[in-house]
Motif scaffolding. Structure first.
Motif, mmCIF file in Angstrom:
data_model
loop_
_atom_site.group_PDB
_atom_site.id
_atom_site.type_symbol
_atom_site.label_atom_id
_atom_site.label_comp_id
_atom_site.label_asym_id
_atom_site.label_seq_id
_atom_site.Cartn_x
_atom_site.Cartn_y
_atom_site.Cartn_z
ATOM 1 N N TYR A 31 0.871 -1.363 0.016
ATOM 2 C CA TYR A 31 0.059 0.251 0.064
ATOM 3 C C TYR A 31 0.927 1.309 0.108
ATOM 4 O O TYR A 31 1.826 1.502 0.993
ATOM 5 C CB TYR A 31 -0.851 0.025 1.170
ATOM 6 N N ALA A 32 0.675 1.908 -0.917
ATOM 7 C CA ALA A 32 1.559 3.239 -1.149
ATOM 8 C C ALA A 32 0.640 4.434 -1.157
ATOM 9 O O ALA A 32 -0.114 4.829 -2.284
ATOM 10 C CB ALA A 32 2.296 3.365 -2.342
ATOM 11 N N PRO A 33 0.451 5.150 -0.123
ATOM 12 C CA PRO A 33 -0.568 6.372 -0.025
ATOM 13 C C PRO A 33 0.248 7.517 -0.335
ATOM 14 O O PRO A 33 1.411 7.765 -0.105
ATOM 15 C CB PRO A 33 -1.076 6.537 1.562
ATOM 16 N N GLY A 34 -0.642 8.639 -0.923
ATOM 17 C CA GLY A 34 0.102 9.786 -1.263
ATOM 18 C C GLY A 34 -0.957 10.893 -1.954
ATOM 19 O O GLY A 34 -2.210 10.547 -2.244
ATOM 20 N N ALA A 35 -0.802 11.960 -1.956
ATOM 21 C CA ALA A 35 -1.375 13.037 -2.529
ATOM 22 C C ALA A 35 -1.678 12.752 -3.989
ATOM 23 O O ALA A 35 -2.827 12.809 -4.654
ATOM 24 C CB ALA A 35 -1.233 14.418 -2.275
ATOM 25 N N TYR A 36 -0.483 12.551 -4.652
ATOM 26 C CA TYR A 36 -0.195 12.616 -5.978
ATOM 27 C C TYR A 36 -1.025 13.784 -6.873
ATOM 28 O O TYR A 36 -1.530 13.450 -8.027
ATOM 29 C CB TYR A 36 -0.930 11.317 -6.381
ATOM 30 N N ASP A 37 -0.699 14.918 -6.330
ATOM 31 C CA ASP A 37 -1.276 16.110 -6.549
ATOM 32 C C ASP A 37 -0.099 16.374 -7.625
ATOM 33 O O ASP A 37 0.859 16.358 -7.539
ATOM 34 C CB ASP A 37 -1.532 17.178 -5.631
ATOM 35 N N LEU A 38 -0.489 17.071 -8.978
ATOM 36 C CA LEU A 38 0.188 17.571 -9.732
ATOM 37 C C LEU A 38 1.331 16.576 -10.152
ATOM 38 O O LEU A 38 2.700 16.534 -9.923
ATOM 39 C CB LEU A 38 0.937 18.918 -9.297
ATOM 40 N N PHE A 39 0.882 15.321 -10.614
ATOM 41 C CA PHE A 39 1.767 13.902 -10.820
ATOM 42 C C PHE A 39 2.851 14.495 -11.469
ATOM 43 O O PHE A 39 3.004 14.996 -12.759
ATOM 44 C CB PHE A 39 0.914 13.019 -11.324
ATOM 45 N N HIS A 40 4.206 13.908 -10.919
ATOM 46 C CA HIS A 40 5.399 14.085 -11.505
ATOM 47 C C HIS A 40 6.218 12.950 -11.124
ATOM 48 O O HIS A 40 5.863 11.821 -10.590
ATOM 49 C CB HIS A 40 5.926 15.300 -10.960
ATOM 50 N N VAL A 41 7.357 13.022 -11.787
ATOM 51 C CA VAL A 41 8.345 11.714 -11.776
ATOM 52 C C VAL A 41 8.612 11.178 -10.467
ATOM 53 O O VAL A 41 8.764 10.022 -10.199
ATOM 54 C CB VAL A 41 9.627 12.119 -12.570
ATOM 55 N N GLY A 42 8.654 12.017 -9.257
ATOM 56 C CA GLY A 42 8.725 11.544 -7.837
ATOM 57 C C GLY A 42 7.688 10.482 -7.481
ATOM 58 O O GLY A 42 8.157 9.689 -6.989
ATOM 59 N N HIS A 43 6.414 10.998 -7.824
ATOM 60 C CA HIS A 43 5.396 10.048 -7.616
ATOM 61 C C HIS A 43 5.468 8.566 -8.439
ATOM 62 O O HIS A 43 5.379 7.854 -7.829
ATOM 63 C CB HIS A 43 4.147 10.680 -8.208
ATOM 64 N N LEU A 44 6.024 8.680 -9.646
ATOM 65 C CA LEU A 44 6.287 7.663 -10.456
ATOM 66 C C LEU A 44 7.352 6.783 -9.782
ATOM 67 O O LEU A 44 6.969 5.549 -9.635
ATOM 68 C CB LEU A 44 6.427 8.238 -11.988
ATOM 69 N N ASN A 45 8.271 7.407 -9.380
ATOM 70 C CA ASN A 45 9.382 6.576 -8.796
ATOM 71 C C ASN A 45 8.837 5.924 -7.318
ATOM 72 O O ASN A 45 9.432 4.808 -7.316
ATOM 73 C CB ASN A 45 10.606 7.619 -8.372
ATOM 74 N N ILE A 46 8.279 6.574 -6.709
ATOM 75 C CA ILE A 46 7.755 5.837 -5.489
ATOM 76 C C ILE A 46 6.663 4.666 -5.741
ATOM 77 O O ILE A 46 7.011 3.635 -5.286
ATOM 78 C CB ILE A 46 6.930 6.913 -4.656
ATOM 79 N N LEU A 47 5.875 4.854 -6.799
ATOM 80 C CA LEU A 47 4.970 3.812 -7.159
ATOM 81 C C LEU A 47 6.072 2.712 -7.797
ATOM 82 O O LEU A 47 5.627 1.402 -7.763
ATOM 83 C CB LEU A 47 4.036 4.202 -8.183
ATOM 84 N N ARG A 48 6.751 2.897 -8.591
ATOM 85 C CA ARG A 48 7.636 2.079 -9.327
ATOM 86 C C ARG A 48 8.288 1.146 -8.049
ATOM 87 O O ARG A 48 8.377 -0.097 -8.241
ATOM 88 C CB ARG A 48 8.855 2.676 -10.293
#
Length: 153
Positions: free
Chosen positions: A7-24
């Motif tokens: 489970y990876a919670p987050g705001a994921y607002d203004l989705f960017h590469v940092g969000h992608l990296n966390i999910l990956r």
């Protein structure tokens, strides 16, 4: 769901590469990944401002990431309550929580139910806060309350 559920919670607002990296990276540590997208109301309560992108749109964006298996609207602040509903095995969080009272409490509570907490570093070059500042500057509407808040996703 078979195997290890993450489970990876987050705001994921203004989705960017940092969000992608966390999910990956989260997906590399589990067999089934649920991305928790924090509700507009919870973000406003926690950060004092609403997200730029509304919950339904943020959920749709995250849902279309290839290594995300399911998306969950996170509408309660208690992560253990979310666990009771989803029954994940591992919880992913940014390393800014590691060693903090909040992080230690989270680890303690999750250890009681057998959930591992895994921390990931943030992508320092990009943050939603930096993007929000840049947009506000371009728009000419930069103001202190809008720009206040965490640089975390």
């Amino acid at each position: 769901m078979a195997g290890r559920v993450g489970y990876a919670p987050g705001a994921y607002d203004l989705f960017h590469v940092g969000h992608l990296n966390i999910l990956r990276r989260a997906r590399e540590h589990c067999d089934f990944l649920i991305a928790g997208v924090v509700s507009d109301e919870m973000l406003e309560q926690a950060r004092g401002r609403r997200p730029v992108v509304p919950l339904a749109e943020r959920m749709e964006i995250v849902e279309h990431i290839a290594f995300v298996d399911a998306v969950h609207a996170e509408v309660v602040p208690d992560k253990l309550e979310t666990w009771r509903e989803l029954k994940f095995d591992v919880f992913f969080k940014g390393d800014d929580w590691r060693g903090t009272p909040k992080g230690e409490e989270l680890e303690r509570r999750f250890a009681e139910v057998g959930v591992e907490v895994v921390y990931f570093p943030y992508t320092l070059q990009t943050s939603s806060t930096a993007l929000r500042r840049a947009l506000a500057t371009l728009d000419g509407s930069a103001s202190a309350p809008e720009l206040a808040g965490s640089a975390r996703p």
